[in-house]
Design a protein around this motif. Sequence first.
Motif, mmCIF file in Angstrom:
data_model
loop_
_atom_site.group_PDB
_atom_site.id
_atom_site.type_symbol
_atom_site.label_atom_id
_atom_site.label_comp_id
_atom_site.label_asym_id
_atom_site.label_seq_id
_atom_site.Cartn_x
_atom_site.Cartn_y
_atom_site.Cartn_z
ATOM 1 N N LYS A 8 0.753 -1.382 0.016
ATOM 2 C CA LYS A 8 -0.133 0.111 0.118
ATOM 3 C C LYS A 8 0.922 1.236 0.147
ATOM 4 C CE LYS A 8 -4.244 1.548 2.300
ATOM 5 N NZ LYS A 8 -4.909 1.192 3.486
ATOM 6 N N LYS A 9 1.852 1.234 0.761
ATOM 7 C CA LYS A 9 2.914 2.290 1.038
ATOM 8 C C LYS A 9 3.387 2.768 -0.308
ATOM 9 C CE LYS A 9 6.939 4.032 3.451
ATOM 10 N NZ LYS A 9 8.050 3.592 3.740
ATOM 11 N N HIS A 10 3.878 1.770 -1.028
ATOM 12 C CA HIS A 10 4.527 1.798 -2.509
ATOM 13 C C HIS A 10 3.759 1.624 -3.425
ATOM 14 C CE1 HIS A 10 8.507 1.570 -0.559
ATOM 15 N NE2 HIS A 10 7.953 0.925 0.382
ATOM 16 N N ASN A 11 2.458 2.105 -3.157
ATOM 17 C CA ASN A 11 1.452 2.096 -4.293
ATOM 18 C C ASN A 11 1.229 0.816 -5.209
ATOM 19 O OD1 ASN A 11 0.387 4.728 -3.453
ATOM 20 N ND2 ASN A 11 2.351 5.597 -4.422
ATOM 21 N N LEU A 12 1.636 -0.268 -4.821
ATOM 22 C CA LEU A 12 1.254 -1.514 -5.468
ATOM 23 C C LEU A 12 -0.016 -2.128 -5.158
ATOM 24 C CD1 LEU A 12 4.895 -2.738 -5.043
ATOM 25 C CD2 LEU A 12 4.020 -2.425 -7.262
ATOM 26 N N ARG A 13 -0.551 -2.590 -6.291
ATOM 27 C CA ARG A 13 -2.076 -3.188 -6.159
ATOM 28 C C ARG A 13 -1.513 -4.756 -5.290
ATOM 29 N NH1 ARG A 13 -4.718 -6.346 -9.462
ATOM 30 N NH2 ARG A 13 -3.375 -6.163 -11.020
ATOM 31 N N LYS A 14 -2.411 -5.003 -4.439
ATOM 32 C CA LYS A 14 -2.301 -6.244 -3.696
ATOM 33 C C LYS A 14 -2.676 -7.386 -4.750
ATOM 34 C CE LYS A 14 -3.540 -8.680 0.609
ATOM 35 N NZ LYS A 14 -4.599 -8.693 1.447
ATOM 36 N N THR A 15 -1.691 -8.186 -4.986
ATOM 37 C CA THR A 15 -1.933 -9.357 -5.482
ATOM 38 C C THR A 15 -1.178 -10.825 -4.696
ATOM 39 O OG1 THR A 15 -0.053 -9.516 -6.895
ATOM 40 C CG2 THR A 15 -1.771 -8.385 -7.765
ATOM 41 N N ALA A 16 -1.952 -11.808 -4.985
ATOM 42 C CA ALA A 16 -1.411 -13.029 -4.116
ATOM 43 C C ALA A 16 0.137 -13.345 -4.391
ATOM 44 C CB ALA A 16 -2.317 -14.207 -4.676
ATOM 45 N N THR A 17 0.580 -12.978 -5.592
ATOM 46 C CA THR A 17 1.974 -13.240 -5.898
ATOM 47 C C THR A 17 2.879 -12.169 -4.940
ATOM 48 O OG1 THR A 17 1.459 -14.013 -8.070
ATOM 49 C CG2 THR A 17 3.843 -13.529 -7.591
ATOM 50 N N ARG A 18 2.328 -10.888 -5.351
ATOM 51 C CA ARG A 18 3.265 -9.935 -4.574
ATOM 52 C C ARG A 18 3.247 -10.266 -2.967
ATOM 53 N NH1 ARG A 18 0.732 -5.012 -7.866
ATOM 54 N NH2 ARG A 18 2.259 -5.185 -9.766
ATOM 55 N N THR A 19 2.211 -10.423 -2.397
ATOM 56 C CA THR A 19 2.111 -10.468 -1.007
ATOM 57 C C THR A 19 3.235 -11.907 -0.419
ATOM 58 O OG1 THR A 19 -0.135 -10.014 -1.287
ATOM 59 C CG2 THR A 19 0.473 -10.901 0.928
ATOM 60 N N GLU A 20 2.995 -13.070 -1.492
ATOM 61 C CA GLU A 20 3.885 -14.037 -1.002
ATOM 62 C C GLU A 20 5.200 -13.866 -1.200
ATOM 63 O OE1 GLU A 20 3.020 -18.004 -0.976
ATOM 64 O OE2 GLU A 20 1.727 -17.016 0.279
ATOM 65 N N VAL A 21 5.463 -13.165 -2.495
ATOM 66 C CA VAL A 21 7.038 -12.736 -2.502
ATOM 67 C C VAL A 21 7.503 -11.870 -1.355
ATOM 68 C CG1 VAL A 21 8.575 -11.656 -4.156
ATOM 69 C CG2 VAL A 21 6.938 -13.175 -4.923
ATOM 70 N N LEU A 22 6.655 -10.752 -1.122
ATOM 71 C CA LEU A 22 7.153 -10.033 -0.016
ATOM 72 C C LEU A 22 7.175 -10.709 1.189
ATOM 73 C CD1 LEU A 22 7.878 -6.862 0.078
ATOM 74 C CD2 LEU A 22 5.575 -6.388 0.419
ATOM 75 N N LYS A 23 6.514 -11.352 1.537
ATOM 76 C CA LYS A 23 6.389 -12.208 2.874
ATOM 77 C C LYS A 23 7.571 -13.081 3.188
ATOM 78 C CE LYS A 23 1.644 -12.835 4.331
ATOM 79 N NZ LYS A 23 0.422 -13.631 4.274
ATOM 80 N N GLU A 24 8.168 -13.693 1.691
ATOM 81 C CA GLU A 24 9.215 -14.423 1.918
ATOM 82 C C GLU A 24 10.463 -13.462 2.211
ATOM 83 O OE1 GLU A 24 9.979 -17.440 1.588
ATOM 84 O OE2 GLU A 24 7.946 -18.144 1.285
ATOM 85 N N TYR A 25 10.658 -12.385 1.672
ATOM 86 C CA TYR A 25 11.625 -11.498 1.765
ATOM 87 C C TYR A 25 11.600 -10.944 3.283
ATOM 88 C CZ TYR A 25 13.637 -11.335 -2.863
ATOM 89 O OH TYR A 25 14.243 -11.959 -3.770
ATOM 90 N N LEU A 26 10.586 -10.792 3.722
ATOM 91 C CA LEU A 26 10.270 -10.178 5.177
ATOM 92 C C LEU A 26 10.899 -11.085 6.243
ATOM 93 C CD1 LEU A 26 6.876 -8.510 5.087
ATOM 94 C CD2 LEU A 26 9.022 -7.365 5.852
ATOM 95 N N SER A 27 10.516 -12.448 5.812
ATOM 96 C CA SER A 27 11.029 -13.434 6.765
ATOM 97 C C SER A 27 12.446 -14.241 6.635
ATOM 98 C CB SER A 27 10.093 -14.663 6.871
ATOM 99 O OG SER A 27 10.066 -15.533 5.631
ATOM 100 N N ALA A 28 12.919 -13.657 5.564
ATOM 101 C CA ALA A 28 14.331 -14.375 5.025
ATOM 102 C C ALA A 28 15.437 -13.722 5.917
ATOM 103 C CB ALA A 28 14.560 -14.156 3.655
#
Length: 137
Positions: A8-28
């Motif tokens: 949201k902060k970076h003006n990106l529409r929420k999609t399943a892929t984006r959320t999943e990918v971002l979660k991986e980076y957040l937890s890695a």
Amino acid sequence: MEATELLKKHNLRKTATRTEVLKEYLSAGKALSHAELESKLGEHFDRVTLYRTLNSFEEKGLLHKVYDETGTVRFSLCSDHCDVSSHEDDHVHFHCTKCGNSYCLDLPIPEMNLPKDLMINDVYMVANGICKTCQRA
Ligand SMILES: [Zn+2]
Ligand SMILES: [Zn+2]
Ligand SMILES: [Zn+2]
């Protein structure tokens, strides 16, 4: 910050892929290459979609590229200061020569007196060595 908020902060529409990918980076807690990301997510993710996702994350200031001596390109989470207009990831990166992992260090690249007649866009600094996990192994 959570994946949904970050998108949201970076003006990106929420999609399943984006959320999943971002979660991986957040937890890695470390930089992940495309191949590493792919093996974490499993094969049901489309390769091209992943490429596009990583590219748009870089463009919008969510991820920045991390290079190492082997030539592997990884991505790592950006600081809160990065956005679509500028990246501010001028910190030192650490590369473990044993396990091959790369991390962002909370350490700014020292000021350098670079030649004035050169147009410098970016300066990268990588510290090579053995990470804590590999030291214990
Ligand atoms: Zn950045
Ligand atoms: Zn290591
Ligand atoms: Zn970094």
